[in-house]
Scaffold this active site. Sequence first.
Site, PDB file in Angstrom:
ATOM      1  N   ASP A 186      -6.498  35.566   3.027  1.00 48.99           N
ATOM      2  CA  ASP A 186      -7.635  34.331   3.376  1.00 48.99           C
ATOM      3  C   ASP A 186      -8.230  34.193   4.079  1.00 48.99           C
ATOM      4  O   ASP A 186      -9.164  34.574   4.608  1.00 48.99           O
ATOM      5  CB  ASP A 186      -7.256  32.827   2.399  1.00 48.99           C
ATOM      6  N   ALA A 230      -4.726  28.493   1.896  1.00 50.12           N
ATOM      7  CA  ALA A 230      -5.339  29.902   2.001  1.00 50.12           C
ATOM      8  C   ALA A 230      -4.150  30.611   2.749  1.00 50.12           C
ATOM      9  O   ALA A 230      -3.385  30.205   3.357  1.00 50.12           O
ATOM     10  CB  ALA A 230      -6.502  30.016   2.795  1.00 50.12           C
ATOM     11  N   ASP A 231      -3.859  31.360   1.727  1.00 49.24           N
ATOM     12  CA  ASP A 231      -2.904  32.440   2.508  1.00 49.24           C
ATOM     13  C   ASP A 231      -3.188  33.252   4.044  1.00 49.24           C
ATOM     14  O   ASP A 231      -4.331  33.416   4.399  1.00 49.24           O
ATOM     15  CB  ASP A 231      -1.775  33.320   1.593  1.00 49.24           C
ATOM     16  N   SER A 232      -2.622  34.166   3.938  1.00 48.62           N
ATOM     17  CA  SER A 232      -3.023  35.126   5.664  1.00 48.62           C
ATOM     18  C   SER A 232      -3.768  35.936   5.361  1.00 48.62           C
ATOM     19  O   SER A 232      -5.037  36.036   6.116  1.00 48.62           O
ATOM     20  CB  SER A 232      -1.067  35.447   6.054  1.00 48.62           C
TER      21      SER A 232
END
Length: 80
Positions: free
Chosen positions: A40, A36-38
């Site tokens: 997400d 996950a990225d920020s």
Amino acid sequence: MSDDTFSRIQSIVEEQLGVESSKIKLETDFQKDLGADSLDVVELIMAFEEEFDINVNDDAAGDIKTVQQVLEYIEAESAK
């Protein structure tokens, strides 16, 4: 720990990130383990807030990295 709460968290993560629920365990880190990225993570927090009718403040949101941390936060907020 509530199995129902954990199942609901699993469902949200599965839906938001498109990962199999079998990969979502208490120790699962959203970014390291699930990619996950920020953004997400922000979307996950918003989904948890809606599902559990809680408000996650910005400081707490920044500290939440794992499923266990989400579960503990939800249970603490629900107990208030």
